[in-house]
Design a protein around this motif. Structure first.
Motif, mmCIF file in Angstrom:
data_model
loop_
_atom_site.group_PDB
_atom_site.id
_atom_site.type_symbol
_atom_site.label_atom_id
_atom_site.label_comp_id
_atom_site.label_asym_id
_atom_site.label_seq_id
_atom_site.Cartn_x
_atom_site.Cartn_y
_atom_site.Cartn_z
ATOM 1 N N ALA A 1 0.833 -1.206 0.000
ATOM 2 C CA ALA A 1 0.000 0.000 0.000
ATOM 3 C C ALA A 1 0.868 1.257 0.000
ATOM 4 O O ALA A 1 1.853 1.342 0.745
ATOM 5 N N GLU A 2 0.494 2.206 -0.847
ATOM 6 C CA GLU A 2 1.176 3.497 -0.903
ATOM 7 C C GLU A 2 0.311 4.455 -1.708
ATOM 8 O O GLU A 2 -0.558 4.048 -2.471
ATOM 9 N N GLY A 3 0.534 5.738 -1.506
ATOM 10 C CA GLY A 3 -0.118 6.750 -2.310
ATOM 11 C C GLY A 3 -1.257 7.459 -1.615
ATOM 12 O O GLY A 3 -1.831 6.971 -0.654
ATOM 13 N N LYS A 4 -1.557 8.638 -2.140
ATOM 14 C CA LYS A 4 -2.646 9.456 -1.611
ATOM 15 C C LYS A 4 -3.973 8.915 -2.113
ATOM 16 O O LYS A 4 -4.109 8.586 -3.298
ATOM 17 N N VAL A 5 -4.950 8.831 -1.202
ATOM 18 C CA VAL A 5 -6.270 8.326 -1.549
ATOM 19 C C VAL A 5 -7.360 9.152 -0.889
ATOM 20 O O VAL A 5 -7.107 9.874 0.083
ATOM 21 N N TYR A 6 -8.586 9.002 -1.415
ATOM 22 C CA TYR A 6 -9.772 9.701 -0.929
ATOM 23 C C TYR A 6 -10.850 8.672 -0.612
ATOM 24 O O TYR A 6 -10.953 7.643 -1.280
ATOM 25 N N SER B 1 -12.389 0.166 -0.475
ATOM 26 C CA SER B 1 -12.285 0.998 -1.673
ATOM 27 C C SER B 1 -11.856 2.421 -1.370
ATOM 28 O O SER B 1 -12.328 3.031 -0.410
ATOM 29 N N PHE B 2 -10.997 2.927 -2.245
ATOM 30 C CA PHE B 2 -10.537 4.313 -2.209
ATOM 31 C C PHE B 2 -10.463 4.824 -3.635
ATOM 32 O O PHE B 2 -10.546 4.057 -4.589
ATOM 33 N N PHE B 3 -10.268 6.128 -3.770
ATOM 34 C CA PHE B 3 -10.067 6.737 -5.076
ATOM 35 C C PHE B 3 -8.785 7.549 -5.056
ATOM 36 O O PHE B 3 -8.403 8.090 -4.013
ATOM 37 N N THR B 4 -8.130 7.639 -6.215
ATOM 38 C CA THR B 4 -6.846 8.345 -6.290
ATOM 39 C C THR B 4 -7.000 9.848 -6.447
ATOM 40 O O THR B 4 -6.053 10.586 -6.203
ATOM 41 N N THR B 5 -8.184 10.296 -6.862
ATOM 42 C CA THR B 5 -8.431 11.736 -6.977
ATOM 43 C C THR B 5 -9.832 12.052 -6.475
ATOM 44 O O THR B 5 -10.718 11.193 -6.495
ATOM 45 N N LEU B 6 -10.004 13.278 -6.068
ATOM 46 C CA LEU B 6 -11.313 13.731 -5.606
ATOM 47 C C LEU B 6 -12.325 13.696 -6.750
ATOM 48 O O LEU B 6 -13.480 13.311 -6.553
ATOM 49 N N SER B 7 -11.903 14.037 -7.957
ATOM 50 C CA SER B 7 -12.833 14.029 -9.089
ATOM 51 C C SER B 7 -13.323 12.609 -9.400
ATOM 52 O O SER B 7 -14.482 12.423 -9.755
ATOM 53 N N LYS B 8 -12.471 11.609 -9.248
ATOM 54 C CA LYS B 8 -12.902 10.218 -9.473
ATOM 55 C C LYS B 8 -13.932 9.806 -8.432
ATOM 56 O O LYS B 8 -14.917 9.141 -8.748
ATOM 57 N N GLN C 1 -18.851 12.861 4.498
ATOM 58 C CA GLN C 1 -17.750 13.795 4.304
ATOM 59 C C GLN C 1 -16.606 13.076 3.611
ATOM 60 O O GLN C 1 -16.513 11.855 3.642
ATOM 61 N N THR C 2 -15.733 13.852 2.998
ATOM 62 C CA THR C 2 -14.600 13.283 2.285
ATOM 63 C C THR C 2 -13.329 13.491 3.094
ATOM 64 O O THR C 2 -13.099 14.574 3.630
ATOM 65 N N VAL C 3 -12.537 12.428 3.178
ATOM 66 C CA VAL C 3 -11.227 12.509 3.817
ATOM 67 C C VAL C 3 -10.174 11.998 2.849
ATOM 68 O O VAL C 3 -10.485 11.285 1.882
ATOM 69 N N CYS C 4 -8.934 12.375 3.117
ATOM 70 C CA CYS C 4 -7.828 11.880 2.314
ATOM 71 C C CYS C 4 -6.649 11.584 3.225
ATOM 72 O O CYS C 4 -6.642 11.973 4.401
ATOM 73 N N GLY C 5 -5.689 10.908 2.686
ATOM 74 C CA GLY C 5 -4.481 10.586 3.435
ATOM 75 C C GLY C 5 -3.588 9.690 2.608
ATOM 76 O O GLY C 5 -3.885 9.378 1.449
ATOM 77 N N GLU C 6 -2.499 9.269 3.229
ATOM 78 C CA GLU C 6 -1.500 8.443 2.560
ATOM 79 C C GLU C 6 -1.567 7.001 3.047
ATOM 80 O O GLU C 6 -1.502 6.751 4.250
ATOM 81 N N LEU C 7 -1.697 6.087 2.097
ATOM 82 C CA LEU C 7 -1.597 4.667 2.432
ATOM 83 C C LEU C 7 -0.129 4.344 2.692
ATOM 84 O O LEU C 7 0.765 4.934 2.074
ATOM 85 N N HIS D 1 -9.288 3.840 -9.121
ATOM 86 C CA HIS D 1 -9.873 3.176 -7.958
ATOM 87 C C HIS D 1 -8.797 2.305 -7.318
ATOM 88 O O HIS D 1 -8.048 1.623 -8.009
ATOM 89 N N VAL D 2 -8.730 2.343 -5.997
ATOM 90 C CA VAL D 2 -7.744 1.552 -5.257
ATOM 91 C C VAL D 2 -8.483 0.602 -4.325
ATOM 92 O O VAL D 2 -9.384 1.020 -3.598
ATOM 93 N N THR D 3 -8.114 -0.665 -4.366
ATOM 94 C CA THR D 3 -8.609 -1.646 -3.402
ATOM 95 C C THR D 3 -7.479 -1.929 -2.431
ATOM 96 O O THR D 3 -6.374 -2.288 -2.851
ATOM 97 N N LEU D 4 -7.749 -1.740 -1.148
ATOM 98 C CA LEU D 4 -6.783 -2.064 -0.094
ATOM 99 C C LEU D 4 -7.224 -3.339 0.600
ATOM 100 O O LEU D 4 -8.340 -3.413 1.124
#
Length: 137
Positions: free
Chosen positions: A29-34, A71-78, A96-102, A115-118
């Protein structure tokens, strides 16, 4: 059940089938997600596997492995595009929407078109990493 083929040793929840997530060619797991959550700051309840959130949902065979993930998304628009496709998008008005780093310690991921599946390992606490409130303009 543990997996030693990746950089870290992972211990998967007891309900994971034998080949999940290994059969999905995951990466640490890595990267910014929403993600949409019920409250800020989010709690563990906001980060359940799809099959735990929707116990009566019937999965087609190809989607069963993903159902054990979060499930997560890589961008807010997605994320907005996906929730806009639901038949009752107003069901998310109070969310509400949150974001952070996996991080690799959470588990492994598969990325597919924004789309990211963790697949979270046993004891992982994604709500401690994905908690920054996203204020929309």
């Amino acid at each position: 059940m543990s997996q030693k083929g990746l950089k870290l040793d992972y211990t998967w929840p007891a309900d994971f089938p034998e080949d999940i997530p290994e059969s999905c060619d995951p990466i640490p797991a890595e990267g910014k997600v929403y993600r949409l959550v019920r409250t800020v700051p989010p709690t563990e309840v906001d980060f359940q596997k799809h099959r735990d959130e929707h116990p009566d949902y019937v999965y087609v065979t190809k989607d069963k492995p993903l159902s054990y993930g979060i499930s997560f998304f890589t961008t807010l628009s997605k994320l907005k595009r996906k929730t806009g496709n639901y038949p009752a998008p107003e069901q998310y008005e109070s969310w509400q929407t949150v974001c952070g780093e996996l991080v690799p310690e959470l588990g492994v991921i598969k990325i597919d078109s924004g789309h990211v599946t963790l697949w979270a390992q046993e004891g992982a606490l994604p709500h401690q990493y994905i908690r920054e409130e996203v204020k929309e303009a």
